[in-house]
Design an enzyme around this catalytic site. Structure first.
Site, PDB file in Angstrom:
ATOM      1  N   GLY A 268       0.757  -1.242   0.000  1.00  0.00           N
ATOM      2  CA  GLY A 268       0.000   0.000   0.000  1.00  0.00           C
ATOM      3  C   GLY A 268       0.785   1.288   0.000  1.00  0.00           C
ATOM      4  N   CYS A 369     -12.381   3.524 -29.082  1.00  0.00           N
ATOM      5  CA  CYS A 369     -13.643   4.215 -29.332  1.00  0.00           C
ATOM      6  C   CYS A 369     -14.425   4.458 -28.059  1.00  0.00           C
ATOM      7  CB  CYS A 369     -14.464   3.399 -30.316  1.00  0.00           C
ATOM      8  SG  CYS A 369     -13.546   3.158 -31.823  1.00  0.00           S
TER       9      CYS A 369
HETATM   10  N1  LLP Z   1      -1.402  -6.970  -0.840  1.00  0.00           N
HETATM   11  C1  LLP Z   1      -2.706  -7.057  -1.162  1.00  0.00           C
HETATM   12  C2  LLP Z   1      -3.558  -8.045  -0.459  1.00  0.00           C
HETATM   13  C3  LLP Z   1      -3.247  -6.240  -2.167  1.00  0.00           C
HETATM   14  O1  LLP Z   1      -4.529  -6.320  -2.490  1.00  0.00           O
HETATM   15  C4  LLP Z   1      -2.396  -5.304  -2.831  1.00  0.00           C
HETATM   16  C5  LLP Z   1      -2.908  -4.436  -3.886  1.00  0.00           C
HETATM   17  C6  LLP Z   1      -1.030  -5.258  -2.456  1.00  0.00           C
HETATM   18  C7  LLP Z   1      -0.574  -6.097  -1.450  1.00  0.00           C
HETATM   19  C8  LLP Z   1      -0.045  -4.333  -3.116  1.00  0.00           C
HETATM   20  O2  LLP Z   1      -0.360  -3.007  -2.899  1.00  0.00           O
HETATM   21  P1  LLP Z   1       0.647  -1.848  -3.378  1.00  0.00           P
HETATM   22  O3  LLP Z   1       1.901  -1.948  -2.541  1.00  0.00           O
HETATM   23  O4  LLP Z   1       0.938  -2.058  -4.795  1.00  0.00           O
HETATM   24  O5  LLP Z   1      -0.111  -0.607  -3.123  1.00  0.00           O
HETATM   25  N2  LLP Z   1      -4.786  -1.007  -9.758  1.00  0.00           N
HETATM   26  C9  LLP Z   1      -4.619  -0.009  -8.712  1.00  0.00           C
HETATM   27  C10 LLP Z   1      -4.000  -0.601  -7.443  1.00  0.00           C
HETATM   28  C11 LLP Z   1      -4.733  -1.803  -6.919  1.00  0.00           C
HETATM   29  C12 LLP Z   1      -4.104  -2.388  -5.687  1.00  0.00           C
HETATM   30  C13 LLP Z   1      -4.709  -3.715  -5.359  1.00  0.00           C
HETATM   31  N3  LLP Z   1      -4.125  -4.390  -4.253  1.00  0.00           N
HETATM   32  C14 LLP Z   1      -3.813   1.165  -9.270  1.00  0.00           C
HETATM   33  O6  LLP Z   1      -3.420   1.127 -10.438  1.00  0.00           O
HETATM   34  O7  LLP Z   1      -3.603   2.150  -8.572  1.00  0.00           O
END
Ligand code: LLP
Length: 444
Positions: A268, A369
């Site tokens: 996160g 589109c």
């Molecule tokens: N762990 C779990 C259980 C998760 O659901 C996620 C991301 C992470 C770790 C990794 O999170 P990060 O460190 O990358 O923030 N498509 C969206 C982001 C979706 C995140 C989903 N879960 C975007 O492009 O901003």
């Protein structure tokens, strides 16, 4: 792939005093971009050369940047924890292999990601399986691969896993993802820690799940965890969540005589999509350290903060047009290649590969589109022309990974840079890739 020493760029001052949950901000690490005689360079490679050799749209990643970001986490955690890279952020198996060779694990959410992680060389104990709806087939595969643990998100899922483990004659190691009911300051689509979200188990239910697990010979509770969302730029929500989860771990010990081994703090941590400063992973880990107690080992699952700023999307300008009121730059990349602007109104920095001093207020759009097909809206952009190349920065996380074949467009190729060298790590899709699954069904 050459193994590198775990060096990191952009060290923090560890002795600086900060309020709880505050994270030091700094350019982390400096983006490896510069202008040379041939225009924009990424690491030591001219982007115009890559576009010429592999075509556009093209995803380009820096291996050294990925390893540096990973090393920041690893060095900050030391013996106290482990990094499990969130495969969903960037799932190319050659990038995963780089991460595996640097000693990290993988956090997966599907059978497809399990297969990718295995192809990249991760062993079962280097993989954790997250996700709110694992199927029976996924549970079987996870048990056969002897993963570190599966993250449980409901009583029903735990019951199903127990049944699958019994049939398989195995013991499933589990963690429960607690929903801490904490708001994280981020886009609503990627906040996951509120009671109203589909994720995790409410605190009030957690003890009964661990009781059920500890009474079953086919389940072994080894962890407890949370994940409150993505692109979070302050540590305070993580700190509050960790405190709640640790209080639950204390209750497991006191009321069930159960000591779990790991605290899974999810991922996160956000990155900077503009030229501003980003939170530093080492400072993020430091901000959580006050709540680490009871001999628990940390697990963190970063995705974006490892690879987000390590990737650019290269696109070539097709046309420019104006409707009298508004200017449009039409390029060969579209929402199917990079969905983030359309889905989250994300603003990725955009640089011209040939240095262009003049600017133009315009929309950067693709050929798909839909009016939702934009890569930038009403922004000051380099005043580029047909044939020019643009680089969309910070596209390394949730870029290619979220791409699709919408409008029957072929998904882009991917290139990995390692210092002065580079190599193709995914071929551009072909029409055979596109049509094959249908043609193989025959006319009926
Ligand atoms: N762990 C779990 C259980 C998760 O659901 C996620 C991301 C992470 C770790 C990794 O999170 P990060 O460190 O990358 O923030 N498509 C969206 C982001 C979706 C995140 C989903 N879960 C975007 O492009 O901003």
């Amino acid at each position: 792939m050459v193994l590198r020493k775990k060096t990191e760029i952009g060290m923090i001052n560890p002795s600086a005093k900060r309020p709880p949950g505050a994270i030091a901000l700094q350019q982390f690490p400096a983006l490896p971009l510069s202008y040379g005689a041939e225009g924009l360079r990424f690491e030591q490679v001219d982007l115009s050369e890559l576009a010429g050799e592999f075509g556009t749209p093209l995803y380009v990643y820096s291996g050294p940047y990925i390893l540096s970001a990973l090393a920041s986490y690893q060095n900050a955690l030391g013996e106290d924890g482990e990094v499990f890279f969130a495969v969903k952020a960037c799932s190319n198996i050659w990038i995963l292999r780089l991460i595996q060779e640097a000693g990290a694990g993988a956090d997966i959410v599907s059978l497809g990601e399990l297969r990718r992680a295995q192809a990249a060389g991760f062993t079962g104990s280097q993989i954790v399986f997250s996700g709110v709806g694992k199927t029976k087939q996924e549970m079987q595969a996870a048990l056969q691969a002897d993963l570190r643990f599966l993250v449980i998100e409901s009583a029903a899922e735990l019951k199903m896993l127990e049944e699958v483990a019994r049939v398989e004659g195995r013991v499933a190691r589990i963690s429960v993802r607690v929903n801490p009911d904490i708001a994280a300051d981020t886009h609503p689509y990627i906040a996951t820690g509120l009671g109203s979200h589909k994720f995790g188990v409410p605190a009030a239910e957690v003890l009964s799940l661990y009781r059920f697990a500890s009474e079953s010979p086919h389940l072994e509770p080894v962890a407890i965890g949370f994940h409150i969302g993505s692109q979070i730029l302050s540590g305070s929500a993580h700190l509050a969540a960790a405190e709640r989860i640790l209080a639950l771990a204390d209750r497991l010990r006191a009321e069930l005589d159960l000591s779990v081994k790991y605290l899974d703090a999810g991922g996160g941590l956000g990155i900077s999509y503009d030229e501003k400063l980003s939170p530093h992973p080492a400072s993020f880990i430091e901000s959580l350290r006050p709540v680490l107690r009871g001999g628990l080992k940390w697990i963190v699952e970063p995705g974006r903060s490892i690879c987000g700023n390590a990737g650019v999307l290269l696109t070539r300008v097709l046309y420019r047009k104006t409707n009298g009121k508004k200017d449009f730059i039409i390029c060969d990349a579209a929402m199917n290649d990079l969905l983030r602007p359309a889905l989250y109104q994300a603003e990725h920095r955009i640089l011209a590969v040939r240095e262009v001093k003049e600017e133009l207020r315009a929309d950067l759009v693709g050929p798909v589109c839909e009016s939702g097909d934009f890569l930038a809206r009403d922004r000051l952009l380099p005043a580029v022309d047909s044939g020019d190349l643009l680089a969309l920065l910070s596209a390394g996380a949730y870029g290619f990974a979220m791409s699709s074949n919408y409008n029957s467009r072929l998904r882009p190729a991917e290139v990995l840079i390692d210092g002065p060298n580079y190599r193709l790590i995914r071929q551009r899709e072909t029409f055979e890739d596109l049509l094959g699954p249908e043609l193989r069904c025959g006319p009926g």
